[in-house]
Design an enzyme around this catalytic site. Structure first.
Site, PDB file in Angstrom:
ATOM      1  N   ASP A  44       0.887  -1.120  -0.061  1.00 52.69           N
ATOM      2  CA  ASP A  44      -0.128  -0.027   0.035  1.00 52.69           C
ATOM      3  C   ASP A  44       1.041   1.290   0.083  1.00 52.69           C
ATOM      4  O   ASP A  44       2.294   1.054   0.264  1.00 52.69           O
ATOM      5  CB  ASP A  44      -0.902   0.026   1.345  1.00 52.69           C
ATOM      6  N   LEU A  45       0.263   2.536  -0.319  1.00 53.66           N
ATOM      7  CA  LEU A  45       1.299   3.712  -0.662  1.00 53.66           C
ATOM      8  C   LEU A  45       0.848   4.392   0.791  1.00 53.66           C
ATOM      9  O   LEU A  45       1.862   4.695   1.540  1.00 53.66           O
ATOM     10  CB  LEU A  45       0.739   4.520  -1.843  1.00 53.66           C
ATOM     11  N   ASP A  46      -0.009   5.072   0.713  1.00 46.29           N
ATOM     12  CA  ASP A  46      -0.281   6.255   1.866  1.00 46.29           C
ATOM     13  C   ASP A  46      -0.288   5.545   3.252  1.00 46.29           C
ATOM     14  O   ASP A  46      -1.332   4.477   3.690  1.00 46.29           O
ATOM     15  CB  ASP A  46      -1.928   6.695   1.621  1.00 46.29           C
ATOM     16  N   THR A  57       1.060  10.456   3.988  1.00 52.31           N
ATOM     17  CA  THR A  57       0.667  11.649   3.218  1.00 52.31           C
ATOM     18  C   THR A  57      -0.939  11.683   3.933  1.00 52.31           C
ATOM     19  O   THR A  57      -1.601  12.642   3.427  1.00 52.31           O
ATOM     20  CB  THR A  57       0.230  10.893   1.789  1.00 52.31           C
ATOM     21  N   LYS A 106      -8.710   6.379   6.308  1.00 54.60           N
ATOM     22  CA  LYS A 106      -7.655   5.667   5.851  1.00 54.60           C
ATOM     23  C   LYS A 106      -8.004   4.231   5.016  1.00 54.60           C
ATOM     24  O   LYS A 106      -8.836   3.632   5.216  1.00 54.60           O
ATOM     25  CB  LYS A 106      -6.933   5.234   6.923  1.00 54.60           C
ATOM     26  N   SER A 135      -2.707   0.506  -4.429  1.00 53.89           N
ATOM     27  CA  SER A 135      -3.109   1.631  -3.658  1.00 53.89           C
ATOM     28  C   SER A 135      -4.266   2.162  -4.314  1.00 53.89           C
ATOM     29  O   SER A 135      -4.474   2.192  -5.571  1.00 53.89           O
ATOM     30  CB  SER A 135      -1.966   2.868  -3.851  1.00 53.89           C
ATOM     31  N   ALA A 136      -4.971   2.596  -3.420  1.00 52.95           N
ATOM     32  CA  ALA A 136      -6.728   3.398  -4.015  1.00 52.95           C
ATOM     33  C   ALA A 136      -6.032   4.772  -4.505  1.00 52.95           C
ATOM     34  O   ALA A 136      -7.317   5.142  -5.370  1.00 52.95           O
ATOM     35  CB  ALA A 136      -7.535   3.328  -3.024  1.00 52.95           C
ATOM     36  N   LYS A 153     -10.608  -1.185  -1.799  1.00 48.03           N
ATOM     37  CA  LYS A 153     -10.650  -1.815  -0.675  1.00 48.03           C
ATOM     38  C   LYS A 153     -11.780  -1.925   0.232  1.00 48.03           C
ATOM     39  O   LYS A 153     -12.181  -0.703   0.410  1.00 48.03           O
ATOM     40  CB  LYS A 153      -9.328  -1.612   0.099  1.00 48.03           C
ATOM     41  N   GLU A 177       0.149  -3.458   4.652  1.00 45.98           N
ATOM     42  CA  GLU A 177      -0.913  -2.419   4.933  1.00 45.98           C
ATOM     43  C   GLU A 177      -0.980  -1.563   6.329  1.00 45.98           C
ATOM     44  O   GLU A 177      -0.607  -2.342   7.175  1.00 45.98           O
ATOM     45  CB  GLU A 177      -2.106  -3.369   4.659  1.00 45.98           C
ATOM     46  N   ASP A 178      -1.478  -0.377   6.335  1.00 41.84           N
ATOM     47  CA  ASP A 178      -1.564   0.206   7.392  1.00 41.84           C
ATOM     48  C   ASP A 178      -3.294   0.471   7.906  1.00 41.84           C
ATOM     49  O   ASP A 178      -3.577   1.084   8.699  1.00 41.84           O
ATOM     50  CB  ASP A 178      -1.143   1.582   7.307  1.00 41.84           C
TER      51      ASP A 178
HETATM   52  C1  BG6 Z   1      -5.728   5.904   0.077  1.00 42.19           C
HETATM   53  C2  BG6 Z   1      -5.580   6.770   1.244  1.00 42.19           C
HETATM   54  O1  BG6 Z   1      -4.289   5.519  -0.065  1.00 42.19           O
HETATM   55  O2  BG6 Z   1      -6.055   6.722  -1.120  1.00 42.19           O
HETATM   56  C3  BG6 Z   1      -6.934   7.199   1.443  1.00 42.19           C
HETATM   57  O3  BG6 Z   1      -5.519   6.024   2.372  1.00 42.19           O
HETATM   58  C4  BG6 Z   1      -7.650   8.043   0.046  1.00 42.19           C
HETATM   59  O4  BG6 Z   1      -7.185   8.238   2.446  1.00 42.19           O
HETATM   60  C5  BG6 Z   1      -7.467   7.148  -1.058  1.00 42.19           C
HETATM   61  O5  BG6 Z   1      -8.797   8.750   0.149  1.00 42.19           O
HETATM   62  C6  BG6 Z   1      -7.706   8.001  -2.419  1.00 42.19           C
HETATM   63  O6  BG6 Z   1      -6.592   8.717  -2.720  1.00 42.19           O
HETATM   64  P1  BG6 Z   1      -6.762   9.943  -3.769  1.00 42.19           P
HETATM   65  O7  BG6 Z   1      -5.176  10.424  -4.032  1.00 42.19           O
HETATM   66  O8  BG6 Z   1      -7.071   9.272  -5.263  1.00 42.19           O
HETATM   67  O9  BG6 Z   1      -7.736  10.776  -3.343  1.00 42.19           O
HETATM   68 MG    MG Z   2      -2.910   3.088   3.430  1.00 33.32          MG
END
Ligand code: BG6
Ligand code: MG
Length: 223
Positions: free
Chosen positions: A11-13, A19, A47, A116-117, A147, A171-172
């Site tokens: 996962d990224l964030d 972020t 999150k 990542s989402a 997810k 994952e967090d």
């Molecule tokens: C996830 C974050 O990685 O990405 C969420 O944990 C965030 O908080 C989601 O809403 C979507 O991100 P973005 O950058 O497309 O708005």
């Molecule tokens: Mg995350």
């Protein structure tokens, strides 16, 4: 016999970079304009959740409703604020140990993918200078199911040419751990056991760990 792991899905964030604080500041600015109270504690609920689903949670907190068009305009407004923060993201905001952990694992033959989402993933990877640490990048622009649907991770395994069972997810978020399990993968939680009760193992961050520490801890946990 120990299980053979070949793929690492990140996962990224919250796993590679913090972020979440920028997501919070951007949502907070929008919530203030709308007159909706929004706290750091509320931010925890966002999150791992997609942009639109995040905004729907904020509307629920404020007891408000909007048309789809209004919601989309608000999400675009939030993203424009968020992107301004991302433009200032520095390489040293990569969490400690991430680069060493990934480079070491890749040298040892593991394949790596992003799961990542976020639709801003590419920009974040580029700002951090880590795009080339991934064999595959699956983000919110490539998959539609958010997810805890496992799509982002199963697509990653497929692009790596691996079976889901050969992959470990980092994952967090609770929704991300559930996505890993629904995809038949093991989940390494980044954070606290309290926050991630279902992960096979939990570590505070990648700093100081090598991939063999992770596979040993997974084996000890009975995976
Ligand atoms: C996830 C974050 O990685 O990405 C969420 O944990 C965030 O908080 C989601 O809403 C979507 O991100 P973005 O950058 O497309 O708005
Ligand atoms: Mg995350």
């Amino acid at each position: 016999m120990n299980k053979q792991w070949n793929g690492l899905l990140f996962d990224l964030d919250g796993v590679l970079v913090d972020t979440a604080k920028y997501h919070f500041l951007a949502w907070k600015q929008l919530a203030d304009r709308l007159g909706i109270p929004f706290t750091l504690k509320d931010n925890e609920r966002l999150k791992g959740v997609s942009r639109m689903a995040s905004f729907e949670i904020i509307l629920e907190i404020g007891g408000r409703s909007m048309t789809q068009e209004e919601k989309e305009a608000c999400c675009a407004e939030k993203n424009a604020i968020y992107v301004e923060y991302l433009k200032k993201l520095r390489e040293d905001e990569l969490f400690p140990g991430v680069r060493d952990f990934m480079e070491d694992a890749r040298k040892k033959g593991y394949k790596t993918a992003l799961g990542s989402a976020s639709k801003n993933s590419m920009m974040i990877l580029e700002r951090l200078g880590i795009t080339d640490l991934f064999d595959a990048i699956i983000d919110g622009t490539k998959v539609s199911a958010a997810k805890p649907d496992p799509e982002v991770f199963t697509a990653g395994a497929r692009e790596l040419g691996l079976r889901n069972e050969e992959c470990i997810v980092f994952e967090d978020a609770v929704a991300g751990v559930e996505a890993a399990h629904r995809g038949g993968m093991a989940a390494v939680g980044i954070g606290t056991r309290e926050a991630l009760p279902k992960a096979e193992i939990v570590i505070p961050g990648l700093n100081g760990y090598h991939i063999e520490d992770i596979t040993r801890l997974l084996a000890e946990s009975g995976v």
